[in-house]
Design an enzyme around this catalytic site. Structure first.
Site, PDB file in Angstrom:
ATOM      1  N   PHE A 178      -6.044   3.531   2.695  1.00 30.81           N
ATOM      2  CA  PHE A 178      -7.373   2.944   2.685  1.00 30.81           C
ATOM      3  C   PHE A 178      -8.138   3.329   1.422  1.00 30.81           C
ATOM      4  O   PHE A 178      -8.960   2.564   0.936  1.00 30.81           O
ATOM      5  CB  PHE A 178      -8.113   3.444   3.921  1.00 30.81           C
ATOM      6  CG  PHE A 178      -9.514   2.927   4.062  1.00 30.81           C
ATOM      7  CD1 PHE A 178     -10.578   3.582   3.464  1.00 30.81           C
ATOM      8  CD2 PHE A 178      -9.780   1.791   4.805  1.00 30.81           C
ATOM      9  CE1 PHE A 178     -11.873   3.114   3.616  1.00 30.81           C
ATOM     10  CE2 PHE A 178     -11.075   1.313   4.950  1.00 30.81           C
ATOM     11  CZ  PHE A 178     -12.122   1.978   4.351  1.00 30.81           C
TER      12      PHE A 178
ATOM     13  N   ASP B 115      -1.818   6.657  17.652  1.00 32.59           N
ATOM     14  CA  ASP B 115      -1.351   7.360  16.455  1.00 32.59           C
ATOM     15  C   ASP B 115      -1.707   8.844  16.548  1.00 32.59           C
ATOM     16  O   ASP B 115      -2.306   9.403  15.644  1.00 32.59           O
ATOM     17  CB  ASP B 115      -1.967   6.715  15.204  1.00 32.59           C
ATOM     18  CG  ASP B 115      -1.217   7.101  13.926  1.00 32.59           C
ATOM     19  OD1 ASP B 115      -0.082   7.620  14.031  1.00 32.59           O
ATOM     20  OD2 ASP B 115      -1.768   6.897  12.836  1.00 32.59           O
TER      21      ASP B 115
END
Ligand SMILES: *[C@@H]1O[C@H](CO)[C@@H](O)[C@H](O)[C@H]1NC(C)=O
Ligand SMILES: *[C@@H]1O[C@H](CO)[C@@H](O)[C@H](O)[C@H]1NC(C)=O
Ligand SMILES: *[C@@H]1O[C@H](CO)[C@@H](O)[C@H](O)[C@H]1NC(C)=O
Ligand SMILES: *[C@@H]1O[C@H](CO)[C@@H](O)[C@H](O)[C@H]1NC(C)=O
Ligand SMILES: *[C@@H]1O[C@H](CO)[C@@H](O)[C@H](O)[C@H]1NC(C)=O
Ligand SMILES: *[C@@H]1O[C@H](CO)[C@@H](O)[C@H](O)[C@H]1NC(C)=O
Ligand SMILES: *[C@@H]1O[C@H](CO)[C@@H](O)[C@H](O)[C@H]1NC(C)=O
Ligand SMILES: *[C@@H]1O[C@H](CO)[C@@H](O)[C@H](O)[C@H]1NC(C)=O
Ligand SMILES: *[C@@H]1O[C@H](CO)[C@@H](O)[C@H](O)[C@H]1NC(C)=O
Length: 819
Positions: free
Chosen positions: A527, A641
């Site tokens: 990101f 996750d």
């Protein structure tokens, strides 16, 4: 003596007069925003001021000092009315009409009033709804920010309904408060109920005053008041928090060509979405016949309850295809030779039906539960050995003293302790020094947690990988996730998220990070980069800056804001705000002083070793955060996750779950036909430098556990310091989490319970052996031939991710950086 005619006339007159009188005042649902002028809530529903219904009295209108992000809407919760002496709301009502009453409480601090000091009673129409009630204690015990108490009062004679709030006299400075009141005329919803435990006996429930304890849409999703049927404005919640044990069964939705046809059943009974979704045991008859599907609800002792089960067969069409037994609190409710057969009861596929069972809950120890069990009927020899359930409602009936109030729930000792925790400072044990590998057991559990998270997902781990990131973030980008969250796919953040989050300017971001100075970088992900920064002069923050070239950036940025802005929990990392400026985006989080759990387990450069109890505390914290995601929020959220890099530690070593970029909300979860592909990186800890059977830590730990050799592979720094019973509980829990079949894996609530139990075992052992050494773990193992090998194994460092060559074991993974 008046003539019969005039009597008739008089009666007619009164009937007409009554009807007009009531219609002109109050036959519509009423929603009052107490202590305010009213307004519209997030669902677009209008709330009006409470003033005109309040009899003259001393009261104070106040504003909450803090808006908890988990509030579903600021109206009616941010304003309240406070009473220092008894006060009465008076509502004109229709006689012979059943009403629903909902009371909304947000125990915050309101100018000089701290809700912790508030104890009061509420009496409505002569029925005691609450007594010695503390909204603060109740919310704390339920780990909720606000609560809604819902009641339904039977038809009554007077044309007014008084609702009286009385502060308790037993506490000094006590006061009563209320944020919202709803009053809704409803049809008579009760008839006769079968009395469980008494053969063929029924009871008439039409005259009952009840408290609605639970209302769940089994196998389905949350249904908002505005989507309820019959305009009754009820909320229906997801049932998964109430499923007991490892058996989740299978939730599914009716095919498009199945229509729900109410027939004689009124539509207000329950909305179509309740009947269109259901939970069954699953496709394996051999498994199904051996167990009960169980739902468990906590209730108050010493009351009689009505358990309403909603059914609608949405798969089969014929009698004797699906036949099953129903038990309530271990007693026969609907069993052979009269088992449940929905098609036989309702007549057709898609025809809803409900059954009411009345059950007396006494006050024997441990007896404050409603337990609903269902198992296939074997004697009926049905075509499929399975059960089905679409909805459950649990109603508490008032007792002989016209009372519905129960005691305040007691927050568990563990919870209270956890709340005190931040004040506890951790003193690292400086005597333990050494070159260290990691805490195998902790990592094993984290791996196990990962797998628990994947519980309802049917596929094996997919082939997606992404680079690991340091902070709260989905540094990794994943377009599938963004696309599958189409529910909030609009390019604008919801008003709620906007309202709850702080907006930062670009200048503030630059100033906080010294113009994004490289020396402030604390992590890098797909990101973009993560910077350490300071805002408002002293507040340390972590700032994630988007990489302008990242395609999925915008969507994941929004996912994270939408998710995190509405969640607030001690064990979830908190989002402070965001900055959106032209093409640039930043997310601002609380700074986590001690970084990731991974560093503390694997980084040999840190010369301290986490003691066992602290590791257990961290596991419990992470489990609590995940449990909240699964059950505490309005929608079920699946993180997808969970790994040691996504468990962060603050300066007090409190674990915080982070990185919601890949998580998924509940509404899609249960429909069965959404993507069930596991996201994120590989859960298992792998080290390819080790002999083949030891490469995967989870597999190796399981192997050792099955042979009773687990003690041999624990971190050498923990040897002799773990109470054997505690270790056993911990390992058994991890083992269950690693089961291949979802049905055998425990819920997060069970995991949490077991970990807390393990902690208690350790604390009890520590307490009773203070001063003596606890060496049992090593006893009898010293000198065993395997011992040395295994210790050696755990001393091998699994340090740099790039050292792991996963391609050897999982050749489908092309990017070796992914774990
Ligand atoms: C309210 O009272 C409780 C208990 O006395 C205390 O812990 C809490 O800090 C108080 N809150 C405020 C905002 O004063
Ligand atoms: C409602 O309360 C008022 C004021 O206390 C009282 O005068 C009235 O009798 C009450 N009505 C009912 C039906 O309880
Ligand atoms: C106050 O305490 C007494 C006994 O301790 C109890 O009988 C009474 O119901 C209490 N009052 C309230 C309003 O809780
Ligand atoms: C009501 O249902 C519709 C259709 O399923 C859905 O789009 C909408 O979001 C729901 N409203 C609320 C407030 O949940
Ligand atoms: C619905 O469609 C399925 C196949 O898509 C079919 O098997 C079933 O018979 C249909 N049901 C009805 C009620 O038409
Ligand atoms: C239930 O009733 C019994 C007998 O009246 C009483 O001893 C007990 O304290 C009550 N339990 C609760 C939770 O009120
Ligand atoms: C039902 O029986 C099981 C097993 O004996 C027991 O653990 C459970 O507490 C019982 N439930 C209730 C509500 O009595
Ligand atoms: C299901 O639960 C009931 C009530 O506790 C019990 O009697 C029955 O044996 C259980 N059935 C199975 C298959 O476990
Ligand atoms: C009132 O509630 C508090 C907190 O739950 C409890 O400690 C106290 O004993 C209760 N008082 C009465 C009279 O029930």
């Amino acid at each position: 003596m008046p003539s019969t005619n005039s009597v008739c006339f008089l009666i007619c007159f009164f009937v007409i007069f009554n009807a007009l009188h009531v219609l002109s005042i109050n036959l519509k649902p009423l929603a009052l925003d107490c202590g305010s002028n009213g307004g519209k809530d997030e669902d677009g529903r209008t709330w009006e001021s409470d003033s005109k219904f309040l009899l003259p009295t001393d009261s104070t209108q106040v504003q909450a000092g803090y808006q908890d992000p988990s509030l579903s809407s600021s109206i009616p919760y941010m304003k309240a009315r406070i009473f220092k002496s008894p006060a009465t709301y008076q509502f004109p009502v229709k006689t012979q009409q059943r009403y629903s009453i909902r009371l909304h409480f947000y125990p915050s601090s309101y100018s000089n009033f701290n809700a912790s000091n508030s104890f009061f009673s509420v009496v409505a129409g002569g029925i005691t709804l609450l007594s010695n009630f503390s909204a603060a204690i109740t919310c704390q015990a339920l780990t909720q920010a606000y609560l809604i108490k819902e009641y339904s009062l039977a038809a009554m004679d007077p044309e007014v309904l008084n609702i009286t709030f009385t502060p308790s006299t037993n506490f000094s400075n006590s006061f009563a408060f209320v944020n919202g009141i709803e009053l809704i005329p409803i049809p008579e919803i009760f008839g006769t109920a079968n009395l469980v435990g008494f053969n063929d006996q029924t009871m008439d429930a039409t005259t009952q005053n009840v408290q609605i304890m639970y209302r769940v849409n089994v196998g389905g999703q949350y249904i908002a008041p505005s989507n309820d049927s019959g305009g009754l404005q009820r909320s229906w919640y997801d049932d998964s928090p109430y499923l007991f044990g490892a058996a989740m069964g299978v939730s599914f939705k009716a095919a498009d060509n199945v229509t729900i046809t109410y027939g004689e059943l009124p539509e207000y009974t329950a909305p179509v979405d309740v009947y269109k979704t259901a939970r069954t045991m699953g496709p394996t008859a051999d498994v199904n016949k051996q167990f009960n599907m169980t739902w468990l609800f906590q209730v108050d002792a010493n009351f009689t309850y009505i358990v309403r089960l909603h059914f609608c067969e949405i798969l089969f069409t014929k009698v004797n295809q699906r036949v099953f037994n129903i038990y309530v609190n271990n007693q026969s409710a609907q069993v052979d030779p009269n088992p449940a057969d929905i098609i036989a009861w309702a007549g057709a596929q898609g025809a809803p039906i409900y059954k009411d069972y009345a059950i007396i809950v006494n006050d024997k120890p441990g007896d404050d539960m409603i337990q609903v069990d269902m198992s296939p009927s074997k004697p009926s020899k049905p075509e499929y050995l399975d059960i089905i359930l679409n909805g459950i409602e649990v109603f508490k009936m008032s007792d002989a003293n016209k009372n519905l109030a129960g005691p305040n729930p007691q927050p568990s000792d563990l919870l209270l302790k956890a709340e005190r925790e931040p004040k506890r400072t951790f003193k690292p044990n400086l005597h333990i020094i050494g070159s260290a590998a990691g805490g195998a057991a902790v990592f094993g559990l984290v791996a196990a947690l990962c797998i628990v998270v994947y519980k309802r997902q049917k596929h094996l781990p997919g082939t997606e990988t992404h680079t690991s990131s340091w902070l709260p973030i989905y540094g990794k980008s994943n377009s599938h996730t963004a696309a599958s969250r189409s529910t909030s796919q609009s390019s604008h953040l919801s008003n709620l998220a906007q309202g709850l989050c702080r907006h930062f300017s670009w200048a503030e971001m630059k100033q906080a990070t010294k113009n994004f100075d490289e020396s402030n970088v604390i992590g890098v992900g797909g990101f973009g980069k993560v910077y350490k920064g300071v805002i408002d002069g002293t507040t340390k923050v972590a700032i994630k800056r988007s990489n302008p070239s990242s395609e999925q950036g915008v969507n994941e940025f929004q996912t994270e804001i939408e998710m995190l802005s509405k969640l607030r929990h001690k064990h979830l990392v908190s989002l402070i705000g965001f900055c959106e400026d032209g093409g640039e985006m930043c997310l601002v989080y609380d700074y986590m002083a001690r970084g990731t759990l991974r560093e503390h387990i694997y980084n040999s450069k840190l010369k301290t070793h986490l003691p066992w109890k602290q590791r257990l505390d961290i596991c419990i914290g992470a489990a609590r955060g995940l449990h909240y995601l699964h059950t505490g929020a309005k929608y079920t959220i699946i993180h997808r996750d969970v790994k040691t890099t996504n468990i962060l530690l603050d300066e007090n070593w409190v674990a915080k779950v982070s990185d919601f970029g890949l998580s998924k909300t509940g509404p899609d979860m249960n429909t069965g036909h959404v993507s069930t592909v596991v996201k994120g990186s590989f859960g298992p800890a792998l080290n390819t430098n080790l002999p083949k059977e030891q490469v995967s830590l989870a597999d190796w730990a399981l192997f050792c556990q099955k042979r009773g050799l687990l003690e041999d592979i624990i971190d050498p720094h923990l040897k002799g310091k773990i109470n054997p019973e505690c270790l056993k509980k911990f390992a058994d829990t991890a083992e269950k989490c690693l089961s291949d079949h979802g049905i055998e894996r425990p819920s997060m609530g069970d995991v949490l319970w077991n970990l807390e139990f393990a902690l208690q075992l350790q604390e009890t052992a520590d307490g009773s052996k203070r001063g003596t050494s606890t060496n049992e773990v090593n006893d009898g193992l010293e000198g065993s031939s395997n011992n040395r090998n295994h210790s050696q194994r755990s001393e091998v460092e699994i340090n740099e991710e790039s050292d792991l060559s996963t391609t050897e074991i999982f050749p489908q993974i092309s990017n070796p950086k992914g774990r």
